[in-house]
Design an enzyme around this catalytic site. Sequence first.
Site, PDB file in Angstrom:
ATOM      1  N   LYS A 278       0.611  -1.145   0.189  1.00 34.89           N
ATOM      2  CA  LYS A 278      -0.481   0.778  -0.110  1.00 34.89           C
ATOM      3  C   LYS A 278       0.691   1.336   0.185  1.00 34.89           C
ATOM      4  O   LYS A 278       2.458   1.315   0.494  1.00 34.89           O
ATOM      5  CB  LYS A 278      -0.669   0.699   1.497  1.00 34.89           C
ATOM      6  CG  LYS A 278      -1.687  -0.933   1.095  1.00 34.89           C
ATOM      7  CD  LYS A 278      -2.617  -0.639   2.396  1.00 34.89           C
ATOM      8  CE  LYS A 278      -3.786  -1.815   2.026  1.00 34.89           C
ATOM      9  NZ  LYS A 278      -4.993  -1.754   1.461  1.00 34.89           N
ATOM     10  N   ARG A 352     -10.792 -11.680   1.963  1.00 38.26           N
ATOM     11  CA  ARG A 352     -10.999 -12.246   0.925  1.00 38.26           C
ATOM     12  C   ARG A 352     -10.818 -14.262   1.479  1.00 38.26           C
ATOM     13  O   ARG A 352     -11.130 -15.038   1.113  1.00 38.26           O
ATOM     14  CB  ARG A 352     -11.250 -12.065   0.098  1.00 38.26           C
ATOM     15  CG  ARG A 352     -10.591 -11.779  -1.042  1.00 38.26           C
ATOM     16  CD  ARG A 352     -10.793 -11.301  -2.333  1.00 38.26           C
ATOM     17  NE  ARG A 352     -11.427  -9.352  -2.051  1.00 38.26           N
ATOM     18  CZ  ARG A 352     -10.935  -8.624  -2.983  1.00 38.26           C
ATOM     19  NH1 ARG A 352     -11.761  -8.787  -4.446  1.00 38.26           N
ATOM     20  NH2 ARG A 352     -11.120  -7.526  -3.035  1.00 38.26           N
TER      21      ARG A 352
END
Length: 497
Positions: A278, A352
């Site tokens: 990130k 996920r």
Amino acid sequence: MDTAIKRGTARAQKTACLVAGVHDGKQLSAAAADLDHALQGTLSRLVKRGDITGKVGETLLLPDAIGTRAERILLVGCGALAGVQPAEYQQIINKAAQTINDLGLRDATSTLNDCTVLERDLAWKISQTVLAFGGNAYRFNQLKSKPSKKPVCERLQLLVAPADFAAAQRAAGLGLGVANGIKLSKDLANLPGNHCTPRYLATVARGLGKTHKSLAVTVLERADMQALGMGSLLAVARGSAEAPKFITLEYAGGGAKARPVVLVGKGVTFDSGGISIKPAPAMDEMKFDMTGAASVLGVLQAVAELALPINVVGILPCVENMPDGNAIKPGDVVTSLSGQTIEILNTDAEGRLILCDALTYAKRFEPDVVIDIATLTGACVIALGAHASGLLSNHDDLANELLAAGQLSGDRAWRLPLWEDYQRQLDSNFADIANVGGREAGTITAACFLSRFAKEYRWAHLDIAGTAWHSGKNKGATGRPVPLLMEFLLSRVRAGA
Ligand code: BES
Ligand code: MN
Ligand code: ZN
């Protein structure tokens, strides 16, 4: 915080601050009128000269109240006498709680439940008041070497009519259980990644199991997960020095036959993004990436504390997402617990990857419904902002139940479609499914990914990326969606009774 339900007149309440309402058009509430008599008309005079008019959001403090047993009186604008909207009532009691804490008072007595709130009963008003005072008294001081000594409201008294005493006590008890759950959830979420590791969350869960005999806690270690075949979850954990933990908490208050509500909470204790790292700005906020797990712990604590007559299971897949030499790389293909293979195109879509194995694991509890809670997508923040959590589900009744619980608690969710059309975005040339579906409809494709692992039961997904914490100056956990989930469970208890 502590609560007590009181009967009698407003003027007879011994308290650091008596909170009473003034309605639109300068009308004193019943409690304010009683105080006014004891104060020989002071409140009427203040209202008459316009120091407070009754609009929602107004307050007026009387620093002295000789003639009553209160040390002070706080008048609060309560809007239309005929009735206010639930959201207005929440604003009113929050304003009262905030003012009491700004004054640094240790106790207060509220009479604001004599307001009429449209479509809400006394029990709702009482629990909401407890939640507002509990929430406003929250401080996260544990990492300051010199924590502020300013007192907060530790004891809330609520004045009710004698006939309402028992109902008010029940409602305050429920409110307190939920408030304690919210507090636990906030404490865990606010704790940074170097303190709140997967191991720490396992310790907290085990601690809950010790405190509440009704909670059975199990922690799976890396080797256990390997033996089971949780290849997707373990792939995320590879790049971190922190060991993954897979925590389950089982609460059986509803008897052996009732199928449980299974709550699955994303527990990424820090999300650096992994090799798909990130950008630096606001990366610190990725310590909140375990808020799903924190909210499930908060809910299970509340359920156990309140001894609710239902069965609830909490499943917390906990990992840290880091980019070391062992880390998964874009393009890697892993095999999930379900047997489906996954092409990891972006290591930052890690939530996920841990949730899918937890959803497969959930089947063994023969669930009535499964709800996963996750700070899953930045796209959800763009779509819904900080006001509503994203809701996606394969079952309309379950979705509607959650939407209703959101409305009732004020911790709202908004449903997005889970149409088959979106599933194609997850096609992979090299595996059964890709872990990302491109820029478009990111919240929906994330839920589409999860849906592949939730086919065998009624399932809903709450994307709390926008609602779980505040950014900016008041950076910190909100405690959401504990209120929504508790309302969902309490509604089920009421429906069963
Ligand atoms: N934890 C983040 C989601 C997130 C982002 C929550 C910002 C709150 C604020 C999640 O693991 C993530 O990184 N998601 C990616 C998915 C993308 C790579 C498909 C995202 O949203 O950018
Ligand atoms: Mn991520
Ligand atoms: Zn994440």
